[in-house]
Design a protein around this motif. Structure first.
Motif, PDB file in Angstrom:
ATOM      1  N   ASP A  63       0.865  -1.177   0.000  1.00 45.10           N
ATOM      2  CA  ASP A  63       0.000   0.000   0.000  1.00 45.10           C
ATOM      3  C   ASP A  63       0.904   1.230   0.000  1.00 45.10           C
ATOM      4  O   ASP A  63       1.236   1.783   1.044  1.00 45.10           O
ATOM      5  CB  ASP A  63      -0.910  -0.004   1.228  1.00 45.10           C
ATOM      6  CG  ASP A  63      -1.970   1.094   1.170  1.00 45.10           C
ATOM      7  OD1 ASP A  63      -1.860   1.983   0.294  1.00 45.10           O
ATOM      8  OD2 ASP A  63      -2.891   1.077   2.006  1.00 45.10           O
ATOM      9  N   LEU A  64       1.330   1.625  -1.188  1.00 45.60           N
ATOM     10  CA  LEU A  64       2.293   2.714  -1.298  1.00 45.60           C
ATOM     11  C   LEU A  64       1.751   4.017  -0.739  1.00 45.60           C
ATOM     12  O   LEU A  64       2.481   4.795  -0.111  1.00 45.60           O
ATOM     13  CB  LEU A  64       2.688   2.897  -2.762  1.00 45.60           C
ATOM     14  CG  LEU A  64       3.418   1.720  -3.419  1.00 45.60           C
ATOM     15  CD1 LEU A  64       3.623   1.983  -4.904  1.00 45.60           C
ATOM     16  CD2 LEU A  64       4.747   1.473  -2.747  1.00 45.60           C
ATOM     17  N   SER A  65       0.475   4.282  -0.970  1.00 45.94           N
ATOM     18  CA  SER A  65      -0.108   5.539  -0.500  1.00 45.94           C
ATOM     19  C   SER A  65      -0.127   5.616   1.020  1.00 45.94           C
ATOM     20  O   SER A  65       0.006   6.701   1.600  1.00 45.94           O
ATOM     21  CB  SER A  65      -1.526   5.714  -1.057  1.00 45.94           C
ATOM     22  OG  SER A  65      -2.361   4.654  -0.626  1.00 45.94           O
ATOM     23  N   ALA A  66      -0.262   4.472   1.698  1.00 48.59           N
ATOM     24  CA  ALA A  66      -0.253   4.475   3.166  1.00 48.59           C
ATOM     25  C   ALA A  66       1.150   4.673   3.706  1.00 48.59           C
ATOM     26  O   ALA A  66       1.348   5.332   4.734  1.00 48.59           O
ATOM     27  CB  ALA A  66      -0.839   3.169   3.696  1.00 48.59           C
ATOM     28  N   ALA A  67       2.154   4.123   3.029  1.00 47.65           N
ATOM     29  CA  ALA A  67       3.533   4.223   3.512  1.00 47.65           C
ATOM     30  C   ALA A  67       4.101   5.622   3.332  1.00 47.65           C
ATOM     31  O   ALA A  67       4.937   6.061   4.115  1.00 47.65           O
ATOM     32  CB  ALA A  67       4.403   3.205   2.797  1.00 47.65           C
ATOM     33  N   VAL A  68       3.665   6.339   2.282  1.00 49.82           N
ATOM     34  CA  VAL A  68       4.149   7.703   2.042  1.00 49.82           C
ATOM     35  C   VAL A  68       3.227   8.674   2.770  1.00 49.82           C
ATOM     36  O   VAL A  68       2.086   8.887   2.381  1.00 49.82           O
ATOM     37  CB  VAL A  68       4.196   8.026   0.538  1.00 49.82           C
ATOM     38  CG1 VAL A  68       4.586   9.482   0.315  1.00 49.82           C
ATOM     39  CG2 VAL A  68       5.174   7.095  -0.165  1.00 49.82           C
ATOM     40  N   SER A  69       3.743   9.254   3.834  1.00 49.68           N
ATOM     41  CA  SER A  69       2.915  10.098   4.695  1.00 49.68           C
ATOM     42  C   SER A  69       3.085  11.580   4.423  1.00 49.68           C
ATOM     43  O   SER A  69       2.318  12.404   4.937  1.00 49.68           O
ATOM     44  CB  SER A  69       3.257   9.828   6.166  1.00 49.68           C
ATOM     45  OG  SER A  69       4.627  10.089   6.411  1.00 49.68           O
ATOM     46  N   ARG A  70       4.080  11.945   3.597  1.00 43.57           N
ATOM     47  CA  ARG A  70       4.332  13.365   3.360  1.00 43.57           C
ATOM     48  C   ARG A  70       4.951  13.570   1.995  1.00 43.57           C
ATOM     49  O   ARG A  70       5.811  12.793   1.566  1.00 43.57           O
ATOM     50  CB  ARG A  70       5.266  13.920   4.441  1.00 43.57           C
ATOM     51  CG  ARG A  70       5.676  15.369   4.242  1.00 43.57           C
ATOM     52  CD  ARG A  70       6.404  15.871   5.464  1.00 43.57           C
ATOM     53  NE  ARG A  70       7.083  17.123   5.237  1.00 43.57           N
ATOM     54  CZ  ARG A  70       7.800  17.751   6.161  1.00 43.57           C
ATOM     55  NH1 ARG A  70       7.917  17.222   7.375  1.00 43.57           N
ATOM     56  NH2 ARG A  70       8.392  18.891   5.905  1.00 43.57           N
ATOM     57  N   LYS A  71       4.523  14.620   1.312  1.00 44.29           N
ATOM     58  CA  LYS A  71       5.092  14.997   0.027  1.00 44.29           C
ATOM     59  C   LYS A  71       5.531  16.452   0.109  1.00 44.29           C
ATOM     60  O   LYS A  71       4.854  17.279   0.725  1.00 44.29           O
ATOM     61  CB  LYS A  71       4.069  14.817  -1.101  1.00 44.29           C
ATOM     62  CG  LYS A  71       3.534  13.399  -1.220  1.00 44.29           C
ATOM     63  CD  LYS A  71       2.406  13.321  -2.237  1.00 44.29           C
ATOM     64  CE  LYS A  71       1.773  11.939  -2.257  1.00 44.29           C
ATOM     65  NZ  LYS A  71       0.622  11.873  -3.211  1.00 44.29           N
ATOM     66  N   CYS A  72       6.665  16.766  -0.515  1.00 44.41           N
ATOM     67  CA  CYS A  72       7.149  18.140  -0.470  1.00 44.41           C
ATOM     68  C   CYS A  72       7.863  18.476  -1.773  1.00 44.41           C
ATOM     69  O   CYS A  72       8.128  17.603  -2.600  1.00 44.41           O
ATOM     70  CB  CYS A  72       8.074  18.352   0.727  1.00 44.41           C
ATOM     71  SG  CYS A  72       9.541  17.291   0.738  1.00 44.41           S
ATOM     72  N   LYS A  73       8.191  19.748  -1.946  1.00 36.63           N
ATOM     73  CA  LYS A  73       8.879  20.224  -3.133  1.00 36.63           C
ATOM     74  C   LYS A  73      10.391  20.185  -2.922  1.00 36.63           C
ATOM     75  O   LYS A  73      10.874  20.054  -1.801  1.00 36.63           O
ATOM     76  CB  LYS A  73       8.427  21.643  -3.464  1.00 36.63           C
ATOM     77  CG  LYS A  73       6.928  21.774  -3.729  1.00 36.63           C
ATOM     78  CD  LYS A  73       6.561  23.201  -4.087  1.00 36.63           C
ATOM     79  CE  LYS A  73       5.049  23.335  -4.293  1.00 36.63           C
ATOM     80  NZ  LYS A  73       4.577  22.463  -5.377  1.00 36.63           N
ATOM     81  N   LEU A  74      11.141  20.323  -4.010  1.00 38.17           N
ATOM     82  CA  LEU A  74      12.596  20.298  -3.931  1.00 38.17           C
ATOM     83  C   LEU A  74      13.108  21.354  -2.959  1.00 38.17           C
ATOM     84  O   LEU A  74      14.037  21.098  -2.189  1.00 38.17           O
ATOM     85  CB  LEU A  74      13.188  20.522  -5.333  1.00 38.17           C
ATOM     86  CG  LEU A  74      14.710  20.410  -5.464  1.00 38.17           C
ATOM     87  CD1 LEU A  74      15.181  19.002  -5.123  1.00 38.17           C
ATOM     88  CD2 LEU A  74      15.154  20.788  -6.874  1.00 38.17           C
ATOM     89  N   GLU A  75      12.485  22.531  -2.969  1.00 32.94           N
ATOM     90  CA  GLU A  75      12.921  23.604  -2.079  1.00 32.94           C
ATOM     91  C   GLU A  75      12.674  23.286  -0.612  1.00 32.94           C
ATOM     92  O   GLU A  75      13.234  23.957   0.264  1.00 32.94           O
ATOM     93  CB  GLU A  75      12.190  24.905  -2.439  1.00 32.94           C
ATOM     94  CG  GLU A  75      12.533  25.482  -3.800  1.00 32.94           C
ATOM     95  CD  GLU A  75      11.802  24.793  -4.954  1.00 32.94           C
ATOM     96  OE1 GLU A  75      12.054  25.162  -6.111  1.00 32.94           O
ATOM     97  OE2 GLU A  75      10.986  23.873  -4.693  1.00 32.94           O
ATOM     98  N   GLU A  76      11.849  22.291  -0.338  1.00 28.03           N
ATOM     99  CA  GLU A  76      11.506  21.930   1.034  1.00 28.03           C
ATOM    100  C   GLU A  76      12.252  20.685   1.527  1.00 28.03           C
ATOM    101  O   GLU A  76      11.969  20.183   2.605  1.00 28.03           O
ATOM    102  CB  GLU A  76       9.994  21.685   1.127  1.00 28.03           C
ATOM    103  CG  GLU A  76       9.161  22.898   0.771  1.00 28.03           C
ATOM    104  CD  GLU A  76       7.690  22.580   0.584  1.00 28.03           C
ATOM    105  OE1 GLU A  76       6.860  23.467   0.861  1.00 28.03           O
ATOM    106  OE2 GLU A  76       7.369  21.456   0.156  1.00 28.03           O
ATOM    107  N   ALA A  77      13.223  20.212   0.742  1.00 28.61           N
ATOM    108  CA  ALA A  77      13.930  18.985   1.113  1.00 28.61           C
ATOM    109  C   ALA A  77      14.670  19.148   2.436  1.00 28.61           C
ATOM    110  O   ALA A  77      14.663  18.251   3.285  1.00 28.61           O
ATOM    111  CB  ALA A  77      14.906  18.579   0.013  1.00 28.61           C
ATOM    112  N   GLY A  78      15.322  20.281   2.640  1.00 27.65           N
ATOM    113  CA  GLY A  78      16.035  20.508   3.893  1.00 27.65           C
ATOM    114  C   GLY A  78      15.121  20.460   5.095  1.00 27.65           C
ATOM    115  O   GLY A  78      15.471  19.889   6.146  1.00 27.65           O
TER     116      GLY A  78
END
Length: 426
Positions: free
Chosen positions: A391-406
């Motif tokens: 269940d890939l959608s359950a395992a990935v809890s957060r998405k962000c942009k390249l500028e937010e990697a830090g």
């Protein structure tokens, strides 16, 4: 604003890139440097309007220094390598170990080692079979262990022990001709690569580390297949040799821990006990199928496993934290004759202890496992995801942009990311 993210507000070289996610990169860009291939080697596909440079994040080397976004010359693949337009890249503890100075690595470097993307170019003299397998426009997943395909381990099918990968990439931040593919646009300074250096708009990946991503699977969530799931599969399939009906325990419920549960299902194991220090991780672990969960009570982990298993211990215990204390507890959780599998990286100075007499008398096996085998296992992992076992959608809890990697690495360091965070680079 966090320790690793504050410099994003004023990167060293302002980017002038517009959205070019749909452009196909011309091979003529590789003529910018004398060591790159000639224009006569260029494949025949559209060249108009493509950018001549890209953006990527850079870790400059002093421990805990912030990441910055920089402009790079467009990286150029060599024979047997593909240029990938990066679509997504996972945020992993292995990168964090480098940022914190816990694991030595060459700097400056581009981190990020679990990616999905689109094939946009290939190196001169690349085998026609590779071009047929990964045509321009193909969707792909990249494994973080990038086998050379020709060393003594690779020819035996042990891609996870590839000599070139560890000697060149992990030791020096280079690819297998002894060179990086990353150069800063302004100064031409070389920048090293942690695996393929996935926290950038484009990356160069040896073809043996890739597998086709079917259109039915999303780019962003599928990025974790190349490390979190890949690591768990290697531990379960090859190190533990997990069998139907066996009971397992997982210490540390992050992206890899979640993946262990899904792989347990595919291999027919009957029970999984998952332990973590964060309630949020345990709630998610229960939701995705963990049979028993327990919070971070160091003194009672072994006792609790014994209670659940009727005093026997589990057949397989997996340590996914890289903590000397849980290393010991992992060995204590297994039954006589059981397997303790260590997959969590630790600071380079960390030492794990073990009860030697029990190890000898009761045949307890301690096995290290870094990951799976790209050429044989990555296609199987993708197939499992396609069938819905993960269940890939359950395992990935957060998405962000390249500028937010830090900022994402800041939060990972604080323990506030449940499951896996993924950077969208589309």
């Amino acid at each position: 604003m966090g320790l690793f993210s504050r410099a994003f507000l004023s990167s060293r070289t302002p980017s002038r890139l517009s959205n070019h996610s749909k452009l196909i990169l011309p091979s003529s860009l590789c003529a910018a440097k004398p060591h790159h291939r000639n224009l006569s080697d260029a494949p025949n596909y559209p060249v108009g309007g493509a950018p001549s440079f890209m953006r990527g994040t850079v870790f400059w080397g002093p421990p805990n220094s912030p990441l910055t976004i920089e402009d790079f010359h467009m990286p150029c693949p060599k024979a047997g390598e593909l240029l990938i337009k990066t679509k997504a890249c996972g945020v992993c503890h292995s990168d964090l170990h480098v940022i914190k100075g816990e694991i030595p690595f060459a700097s400056p470097c581009v981190l990020g080692h679990e990616i999905t993307g689109e094939v946009v170019d290939y190196g001169a003299h690349t085998d026609p079979g590779i071009l047929k397998r990964y045509p321009i426009g193909a969707h792909v997943v990249g494994a973080f262990i990038m086998p050379c395909g020709s060393c003594s381990f690779c020819v035996k099918g042990q891609d996870d022990l590839c000599e070139a990968f560890f000697a060149y990439n992990r030791a020096k931040g280079l690819l297998y001709d002894g060179e990086t593919r990353l150069f800063l646009r302004g100064s031409g300074k070389p920048v090293y690569m942690y695996s393929m250096g996935g926290l950038a708009e484009y990356c160069v990946v040896p073809a043996h580390a890739l597998s086709v991503l079917p259109n039915s699977l999303p780019y962003v969530e599928s990025a974790i297949l190349g490390c979190a799931v890949f690591t768990a599969y290697g531990a379960m399939r090859h190190a533990a040799e997990l069998r139907a009906g066996e009971a397992i325990a997982v210490i540390g419920v992050g992206g890899v821990g979640f993946s262990c549960d899904a792989i347990k299902n595919s291999l027919g194991a009957e029970m999984i006990i998952m332990r973590d220090r964060k309630d949020g991780s345990l709630h998610l672990a229960t939701a995705i199928g963990g049979d028993q969960t327990m919070r971070n009570t160091y003194e009672r982990i072994v006792q609790k496993v014994q209670e659940i298993t009727g005093g026997m211990g589990v057949d397989v215990a997996v340590e996914a934290l890289g903590n000397p204390r849980t290393f010991v507890q992992c060995t204590q959780c297994v039954r006589d004759g059981g397997k303790a599998v260590m997959i969590g990286l630790a600071a380079s100075t960390a030492i794990g202890e073990v009860d030697i007499n029990r190890l000898v008398r009761r045949q307890v096996k301690i096995i290290g496992s870094y990951g799976a085998r790209a050429r044989q296992d990555l296609p199987k992992i993708i197939k499992l995801a396609e069938t819905g076992i993960f269940d890939l959608s359950a395992a990935v809890s957060r998405k962000c942009k390249l500028e937010e990697a830090g900022e994402a690495y800041d939060d990972l360091n604080k323990g506030s990311i449940i499951g896996r965070a993924v950077v969208e680079i589309m």
